[in-house]
Design a protein around this motif. Sequence first.
Motif, PDB file in Angstrom:
ATOM      1  N   LEU A  85       0.798  -1.219   0.000  1.00 24.84           N
ATOM      2  CA  LEU A  85       0.000   0.000   0.000  1.00 24.84           C
ATOM      3  C   LEU A  85       0.833   1.272   0.000  1.00 24.84           C
ATOM      4  CD1 LEU A  85      -2.775  -0.992   2.590  1.00 24.84           C
ATOM      5  CD2 LEU A  85      -2.991  -0.890   0.095  1.00 24.84           C
ATOM      6  N   ASN A  86       1.976   1.237   0.665  1.00 25.90           N
ATOM      7  CA  ASN A  86       2.761   2.461   0.834  1.00 25.90           C
ATOM      8  C   ASN A  86       3.936   2.555  -0.128  1.00 25.90           C
ATOM      9  OD1 ASN A  86       2.796   4.856   2.679  1.00 25.90           O
ATOM     10  ND2 ASN A  86       4.903   4.179   3.014  1.00 25.90           N
ATOM     11  N   ASN A  87       4.295   1.438  -0.759  1.00 30.64           N
ATOM     12  CA  ASN A  87       5.466   1.456  -1.647  1.00 30.64           C
ATOM     13  C   ASN A  87       5.162   0.915  -3.039  1.00 30.64           C
ATOM     14  OD1 ASN A  87       7.478   0.498   1.194  1.00 30.64           O
ATOM     15  ND2 ASN A  87       7.145   2.542   0.400  1.00 30.64           N
ATOM     16  N   LEU A  88       4.887  -0.384  -3.132  1.00 29.38           N
ATOM     17  CA  LEU A  88       4.807  -1.018  -4.442  1.00 29.38           C
ATOM     18  C   LEU A  88       3.726  -0.397  -5.325  1.00 29.38           C
ATOM     19  CD1 LEU A  88       5.777  -3.179  -6.392  1.00 29.38           C
ATOM     20  CD2 LEU A  88       4.147  -4.770  -5.347  1.00 29.38           C
ATOM     21  N   ILE A  89       2.509  -0.295  -4.813  1.00 28.73           N
ATOM     22  CA  ILE A  89       1.414   0.228  -5.638  1.00 28.73           C
ATOM     23  C   ILE A  89       1.610   1.715  -5.962  1.00 28.73           C
ATOM     24  CG2 ILE A  89      -1.069   0.715  -5.702  1.00 28.73           C
ATOM     25  CD1 ILE A  89      -1.459  -1.887  -4.091  1.00 28.73           C
ATOM     26  N   PRO A  90       1.805   2.594  -4.949  1.00 31.34           N
ATOM     27  CA  PRO A  90       1.928   4.018  -5.306  1.00 31.34           C
ATOM     28  C   PRO A  90       3.203   4.343  -6.062  1.00 31.34           C
ATOM     29  CG  PRO A  90       2.287   3.686  -2.948  1.00 31.34           C
ATOM     30  CD  PRO A  90       1.788   2.394  -3.494  1.00 31.34           C
ATOM     31  N   PHE A  91       4.339   3.732  -5.692  1.00 32.87           N
ATOM     32  CA  PHE A  91       5.581   4.001  -6.426  1.00 32.87           C
ATOM     33  C   PHE A  91       5.422   3.611  -7.892  1.00 32.87           C
ATOM     34  CE2 PHE A  91       8.822   3.608  -2.648  1.00 32.87           C
ATOM     35  CZ  PHE A  91       8.197   4.682  -2.026  1.00 32.87           C
ATOM     36  N   SER A  92       4.856   2.412  -8.140  1.00 33.79           N
ATOM     37  CA  SER A  92       4.700   1.941  -9.523  1.00 33.79           C
ATOM     38  C   SER A  92       3.762   2.850 -10.308  1.00 33.79           C
ATOM     39  CB  SER A  92       4.160   0.504  -9.530  1.00 33.79           C
ATOM     40  OG  SER A  92       5.044  -0.382  -8.892  1.00 33.79           O
ATOM     41  N   LEU A  93       2.646   3.242  -9.692  1.00 34.19           N
ATOM     42  CA  LEU A  93       1.681   4.100 -10.388  1.00 34.19           C
ATOM     43  C   LEU A  93       2.266   5.477 -10.690  1.00 34.19           C
ATOM     44  CD1 LEU A  93      -1.584   3.173  -8.440  1.00 34.19           C
ATOM     45  CD2 LEU A  93      -1.103   2.706 -10.848  1.00 34.19           C
ATOM     46  N   LEU A  94       2.987   6.052  -9.721  1.00 35.91           N
ATOM     47  CA  LEU A  94       3.600   7.362  -9.960  1.00 35.91           C
ATOM     48  C   LEU A  94       4.683   7.267 -11.024  1.00 35.91           C
ATOM     49  CD1 LEU A  94       3.772   8.747  -6.307  1.00 35.91           C
ATOM     50  CD2 LEU A  94       2.489   9.746  -8.212  1.00 35.91           C
ATOM     51  N   ASN A  95       5.465   6.176 -11.011  1.00 39.58           N
ATOM     52  CA  ASN A  95       6.483   5.994 -12.046  1.00 39.58           C
ATOM     53  C   ASN A  95       5.830   5.871 -13.421  1.00 39.58           C
ATOM     54  OD1 ASN A  95       8.438   6.011 -10.076  1.00 39.58           O
ATOM     55  ND2 ASN A  95       8.736   3.804 -10.041  1.00 39.58           N
ATOM     56  N   PHE A  96       4.739   5.091 -13.491  1.00 39.88           N
ATOM     57  CA  PHE A  96       4.007   4.957 -14.751  1.00 39.88           C
ATOM     58  C   PHE A  96       3.491   6.318 -15.211  1.00 39.88           C
ATOM     59  CE2 PHE A  96      -0.259   4.670 -16.661  1.00 39.88           C
ATOM     60  CZ  PHE A  96       0.069   4.043 -17.858  1.00 39.88           C
ATOM     61  N   ALA A  97       2.953   7.093 -14.274  1.00 40.46           N
ATOM     62  CA  ALA A  97       2.434   8.415 -14.623  1.00 40.46           C
ATOM     63  C   ALA A  97       3.531   9.308 -15.182  1.00 40.46           C
ATOM     64  CB  ALA A  97       1.800   9.062 -13.393  1.00 40.46           C
ATOM     65  N   GLN A  98       4.722   9.215 -14.605  1.00 46.60           N
ATOM     66  CA  GLN A  98       5.803  10.093 -15.035  1.00 46.60           C
ATOM     67  C   GLN A  98       6.374   9.740 -16.400  1.00 46.60           C
ATOM     68  OE1 GLN A  98       7.929  10.717 -10.819  1.00 46.60           O
ATOM     69  NE2 GLN A  98       8.641  12.122 -12.400  1.00 46.60           N
ATOM     70  N   LEU A  99       5.954   8.608 -16.955  1.00 47.34           N
ATOM     71  CA  LEU A  99       6.327   8.315 -18.339  1.00 47.34           C
ATOM     72  C   LEU A  99       5.615   9.258 -19.304  1.00 47.34           C
ATOM     73  CD1 LEU A  99       6.171   4.403 -18.305  1.00 47.34           C
ATOM     74  CD2 LEU A  99       8.232   5.818 -18.360  1.00 47.34           C
ATOM     75  N   THR A 100       4.501   9.853 -18.834  1.00 47.48           N
ATOM     76  CA  THR A 100       3.670  10.678 -19.709  1.00 47.48           C
ATOM     77  C   THR A 100       3.540  12.113 -19.222  1.00 47.48           C
ATOM     78  OG1 THR A 100       2.390   8.703 -20.258  1.00 47.48           O
ATOM     79  CG2 THR A 100       1.422  10.828 -20.838  1.00 47.48           C
ATOM     80  N   VAL A 101       3.346  12.317 -17.923  1.00 45.86           N
ATOM     81  CA  VAL A 101       3.126  13.668 -17.412  1.00 45.86           C
ATOM     82  C   VAL A 101       4.401  14.213 -16.769  1.00 45.86           C
ATOM     83  CG1 VAL A 101       0.687  13.183 -17.003  1.00 45.86           C
ATOM     84  CG2 VAL A 101       2.315  12.945 -15.119  1.00 45.86           C
ATOM     85  N   GLU A 102       4.447  15.525 -16.617  1.00 47.50           N
ATOM     86  CA  GLU A 102       5.612  16.195 -16.062  1.00 47.50           C
ATOM     87  C   GLU A 102       5.797  15.803 -14.588  1.00 47.50           C
ATOM     88  OE1 GLU A 102       3.037  17.603 -17.418  1.00 47.50           O
ATOM     89  OE2 GLU A 102       3.660  18.700 -19.222  1.00 47.50           O
ATOM     90  N   SER A 103       7.053  15.799 -14.150  1.00 42.89           N
ATOM     91  CA  SER A 103       7.353  15.450 -12.758  1.00 42.89           C
ATOM     92  C   SER A 103       6.688  16.431 -11.800  1.00 42.89           C
ATOM     93  CB  SER A 103       8.865  15.418 -12.530  1.00 42.89           C
ATOM     94  OG  SER A 103       9.480  16.625 -12.940  1.00 42.89           O
ATOM     95  N   GLY A 104       6.640  17.708 -12.161  1.00 41.98           N
ATOM     96  CA  GLY A 104       5.996  18.700 -11.303  1.00 41.98           C
ATOM     97  C   GLY A 104       4.508  18.457 -11.165  1.00 41.98           C
ATOM     98  N   LEU A 105       3.852  18.064 -12.266  1.00 44.52           N
ATOM     99  CA  LEU A 105       2.421  17.797 -12.217  1.00 44.52           C
ATOM    100  C   LEU A 105       2.143  16.550 -11.380  1.00 44.52           C
ATOM    101  CD1 LEU A 105      -0.379  18.624 -13.109  1.00 44.52           C
ATOM    102  CD2 LEU A 105      -0.058  17.303 -15.215  1.00 44.52           C
ATOM    103  N   ALA A 106       2.987  15.529 -11.512  1.00 40.45           N
ATOM    104  CA  ALA A 106       2.822  14.328 -10.682  1.00 40.45           C
ATOM    105  C   ALA A 106       2.920  14.678  -9.201  1.00 40.45           C
ATOM    106  CB  ALA A 106       3.875  13.286 -11.056  1.00 40.45           C
TER     107      ALA A 106
END
Length: 307
Positions: free
Chosen positions: A82-103
């Motif tokens: 809950l605190n690492n694997l899921i959110p870290f993976s989702l945020l990393n996936f998001a940063q493939l497309t959106v700006e780091s500042g927006l994430a």
Amino acid sequence: MSDTVQKSLSAQSWRDLILLAALWGGVFFSNRIALFEIGPITLVAHRTVWAALLLWCLAIFRKTSISLSPRLWMVFCVMGLLNNLIPFSLLNFAQLTVESGLASIFNAATAFFGILLAALFLPDERLTMTKTMGVALGFLGVATAIGFSHLTAFDPRSLAQIAALLATLSYGFAGIWARKHLTGVSPLIAAAGMLTCTAVIATPLAHYIEAPLTLSLGSATWAAITYGAVFGTAGAYLLYYRILASAGSGNLLVVTLLIPPFAIVLGALFLNESLPPRAFAGFLLLAIGLIVLDGRWLAKRGSTRDS
């Protein structure tokens, strides 16, 4: 968060909060660098493996009492998900497309999900009128940052932004789990345990979904991984728990406001990122929502009016 309105922040607590925000703001930048070469789950595996090793070494050096039952390992595994694997993976996936500042702006929604989930699952938490107003402003800020037109157009950028939001929801559930099951556990052991469980799950997952883990990576990637593991994870967790002990959980809301400026500036300077005006408008609404949740400004206004 029943202790939201609480201690005044000392000068040392402010310094710690700003340092923690800088560390976590830098993680969004370092993640983007690493993602040029490795996949989102592979990055999670690298980040958690090295951070866990560092924290266990620190626990041994400090001669911290280590008593780990099978039940506690189960608690660590759920916390790691809950605190690492899921959110870290989702945020990393998001940063493939959106700006780091927006994430990082979306990441600020963690506080609002935390408030809602606490009201649902913790009997000592109530969704007061003030909290409801703060949460409503927060989610309005999120919708503004995404862009109302993107809420119905599910292109890759929209999906990435939704992934970032789901990461904050996972963080909210992690907070509930920690409140219920990690009370009384040494913060150092709790952090080392959950990171170990994350690493054990993420490493084979990355191997089968993305590519076998390798140490043959570019120097920029290794620098990004080192920063994320040593400073953005191991060091940040230690600093987080120090602030929690000295200033209280309510004051930790402040750090979610301080992270985006660091991430935005680093992205603009080194990644040539620029954010649309709606992102800044959304951040402003998030900030107002967090101020309302904190309650001290409203309480101060009320006491001034009564005097």
